[in-house]
Enzyme design. Structure first.
Site, PDB file in Angstrom:
ATOM      1  N   GLY A  50      -3.923  56.659  -1.342  1.00  0.00           N
ATOM      2  CA  GLY A  50      -4.717  56.037  -2.405  1.00  0.00           C
ATOM      3  C   GLY A  50      -5.519  54.834  -1.948  1.00  0.00           C
ATOM      4  N   PHE A  51      -4.959  54.060  -1.008  1.00  0.00           N
ATOM      5  CA  PHE A  51      -5.633  52.829  -0.610  1.00  0.00           C
ATOM      6  C   PHE A  51      -5.492  52.559   0.878  1.00  0.00           C
ATOM      7  CE2 PHE A  51      -4.355  52.545  -5.004  1.00  0.00           C
ATOM      8  CZ  PHE A  51      -5.539  52.169  -5.630  1.00  0.00           C
ATOM      9  N   GLY A  52      -6.517  51.941   1.442  1.00  0.00           N
ATOM     10  CA  GLY A  52      -6.444  51.490   2.823  1.00  0.00           C
ATOM     11  C   GLY A  52      -5.717  50.157   2.893  1.00  0.00           C
ATOM     12  N   GLY A  53      -5.403  49.726   4.102  1.00  0.00           N
ATOM     13  CA  GLY A  53      -4.855  48.388   4.304  1.00  0.00           C
ATOM     14  C   GLY A  53      -3.390  48.203   3.945  1.00  0.00           C
ATOM     15  N   HIS A  70      -9.998  64.615   4.179  1.00  0.00           N
ATOM     16  CA  HIS A  70      -8.657  64.471   3.592  1.00  0.00           C
ATOM     17  C   HIS A  70      -8.809  64.454   2.082  1.00  0.00           C
ATOM     18  CE1 HIS A  70      -4.928  61.611   3.048  1.00  0.00           C
ATOM     19  NE2 HIS A  70      -4.723  62.814   2.544  1.00  0.00           N
ATOM     20  N   MET A 104     -11.013  61.088  -3.030  1.00  0.00           N
ATOM     21  CA  MET A 104     -10.003  60.765  -4.058  1.00  0.00           C
ATOM     22  C   MET A 104     -10.594  60.983  -5.443  1.00  0.00           C
ATOM     23  SD  MET A 104      -8.482  57.218  -2.574  1.00  0.00           S
ATOM     24  CE  MET A 104      -8.205  56.936  -0.833  1.00  0.00           C
ATOM     25  N   SER A 114     -11.072  56.134   9.594  1.00  0.00           N
ATOM     26  CA  SER A 114     -11.259  56.451   8.178  1.00  0.00           C
ATOM     27  C   SER A 114     -12.388  55.604   7.610  1.00  0.00           C
ATOM     28  CB  SER A 114      -9.974  56.148   7.401  1.00  0.00           C
ATOM     29  OG  SER A 114     -10.271  56.111   6.018  1.00  0.00           O
ATOM     30  N   MET A 120      -7.496  64.020  -1.420  1.00  0.00           N
ATOM     31  CA  MET A 120      -6.432  63.499  -2.279  1.00  0.00           C
ATOM     32  C   MET A 120      -6.855  63.802  -3.707  1.00  0.00           C
ATOM     33  SD  MET A 120      -5.750  60.058  -0.110  1.00  0.00           S
ATOM     34  CE  MET A 120      -7.323  60.278   0.703  1.00  0.00           C
ATOM     35  N   ASP A 177     -12.007  60.321   3.257  1.00  0.00           N
ATOM     36  CA  ASP A 177     -11.012  60.340   2.179  1.00  0.00           C
ATOM     37  C   ASP A 177     -11.658  60.623   0.831  1.00  0.00           C
ATOM     38  OD1 ASP A 177      -8.455  59.650   3.453  1.00  0.00           O
ATOM     39  OD2 ASP A 177      -9.462  57.776   3.990  1.00  0.00           O
ATOM     40  N   MET A 201       1.692  61.507   5.844  1.00  0.00           N
ATOM     41  CA  MET A 201       1.201  60.216   5.349  1.00  0.00           C
ATOM     42  C   MET A 201       2.219  59.125   5.686  1.00  0.00           C
ATOM     43  SD  MET A 201      -1.790  60.607   4.044  1.00  0.00           S
ATOM     44  CE  MET A 201      -1.951  58.921   3.424  1.00  0.00           C
ATOM     45  N   ASP A 252      -1.490  58.995   9.044  1.00  0.00           N
ATOM     46  CA  ASP A 252      -2.554  58.303   8.313  1.00  0.00           C
ATOM     47  C   ASP A 252      -1.935  57.219   7.449  1.00  0.00           C
ATOM     48  OD1 ASP A 252      -4.771  57.584   6.821  1.00  0.00           O
ATOM     49  OD2 ASP A 252      -4.950  59.496   5.762  1.00  0.00           O
ATOM     50  N   GLY A 253      -2.343  55.971   7.717  1.00  0.00           N
ATOM     51  CA  GLY A 253      -1.884  54.847   6.904  1.00  0.00           C
ATOM     52  C   GLY A 253      -1.189  53.789   7.732  1.00  0.00           C
ATOM     53  N   GLY A 254      -1.802  52.619   7.814  1.00  0.00           N
ATOM     54  CA  GLY A 254      -1.182  51.500   8.534  1.00  0.00           C
ATOM     55  C   GLY A 254      -1.132  51.685  10.039  1.00  0.00           C
ATOM     56  N   HIS A 309     -12.754  60.511   9.653  1.00  0.00           N
ATOM     57  CA  HIS A 309     -11.818  60.865   8.581  1.00  0.00           C
ATOM     58  C   HIS A 309     -12.438  60.458   7.237  1.00  0.00           C
ATOM     59  CE1 HIS A 309      -7.710  61.589   7.008  1.00  0.00           C
ATOM     60  NE2 HIS A 309      -7.924  60.534   6.227  1.00  0.00           N
ATOM     61  N   SER A 341      -8.602  50.294   8.557  1.00  0.00           N
ATOM     62  CA  SER A 341      -8.821  48.857   8.767  1.00  0.00           C
ATOM     63  C   SER A 341      -8.731  48.447  10.229  1.00  0.00           C
ATOM     64  CB  SER A 341      -7.884  48.024   7.897  1.00  0.00           C
ATOM     65  OG  SER A 341      -6.733  48.736   7.549  1.00  0.00           O
TER      66      SER A 341
END
Ligand code: DX5
Ligand code: ZN
Length: 227
Positions: free
Chosen positions: A147-150, A71, A42, A15, A73, A40, A142, A180-182, A38, A203
């Site tokens: 909304g946010f990375g990390g 993606h 938003m 991402s 959002m 994002d 998800m 997607d996410g973490g 990827h 990340s």
């Protein structure tokens, strides 16, 4: 993208939310071994964060050595998503929570030539998708609130992913299951084990000293568990 050129599982999609936005070309070149990039989008309405729109995505499309996995959002994807397919994105994923007519929109995206994806937030049920699985090329579960990375991976989304994976298998569906996410070396195995075949990582890739090495080890970590 013709079917024959599609990369096989496990697919790793870095991402660029975690990339350097003013040195994007250099960062895109650092992930040339990825399956997709990827992207994002938003809008500060569907999620409380703002990135960029079609003009920027068009430049990324022109610059990236790998195809785009967009993606969205955003609110009102019924209106805005086709534009991303028209600019040449390989796949366009919109949120189920935001779409008025998800099946009609997916058909439109495919008709333009993109793979059609639908995304669900961590607390959105997926049973409503079972009867229309084949209207989509990919379902994005998800694993954080968008909304946010990390953010930290939410293991409580795994039962839902498992349910989707079992249902897809039962129906003989070819739909890809994306998370997607973490996603990191320590979480990718459980997502693969629960049925994911396509992995977004921000990340974990751009935070690494050598993004290509991070992609390779994520791929190896998933490959040991992917079904
Ligand atoms: C979050 C985005 C993700 C994000 C993932 O809303 O959809 O694609 O970039 O970032 P990491 O991998 O850092 O959780
Ligand atoms: Zn994303």
């Amino acid at each position: 993208m013709p079917q024959t050129e599609l990369p096989s599982a496990p697919r790793i999609n870095p991402s660029i939310l975690a990339a350097d936005f003013v040195n994007l070309q250099a960062d895109l070149e650092r992930i040339a071994t990825a399956d997709f990039v990827h992207v994002d989008v938003m809008d500060n309405h569907f999620v409380p964060n703002l990135t960029f729109g079609p003009q920027m995505v068009e430049r990324i499309q022109a610059t990236s050595p790998v195809p785009l996995d967009v993606h969205l959002m955003i609110d009102d994807p019924d209106r805005w998503a086709p534009g991303y397919a028209e600019l040449g994105a390989a796949s366009v994923t919109f949120h189920l929570e935001a779409a008025t007519d998800p099946v009609a929109l997916a058909r439109k995206l495919r008709q333009i030539g993109a793979r059609a994806g639908v995304a669900v937030k961590p607390d959105t049920p997926v049973e409503g998708l079972f009867d229309v699985l084949d209207e989509f090329d990919q379902i994005l579960v998800m694993t954080v609130e968008p909304g946010f990375g990390g953010q930290s991976f939410r293991a409580d989304t795994m039962p839902k992913l498992r349910l989707l994976s079992e249902e897809a298998r039962r129906r003989g569906s070819q739909v890809w299951l994306q998370v997607d996410g973490g996603i990191s070396e320590s979480t990718i195995a459980q997502a693969a084990e629960a049925g994911a075949d396509t992995f977004v990582a921000g990340s974990a890739v751009f935070g690494a000293e050598h993004p290509d090495a991070a992609i390779a080890s994520l791929r190896a970590g998933a490959a040991r568990h992917v079904h």
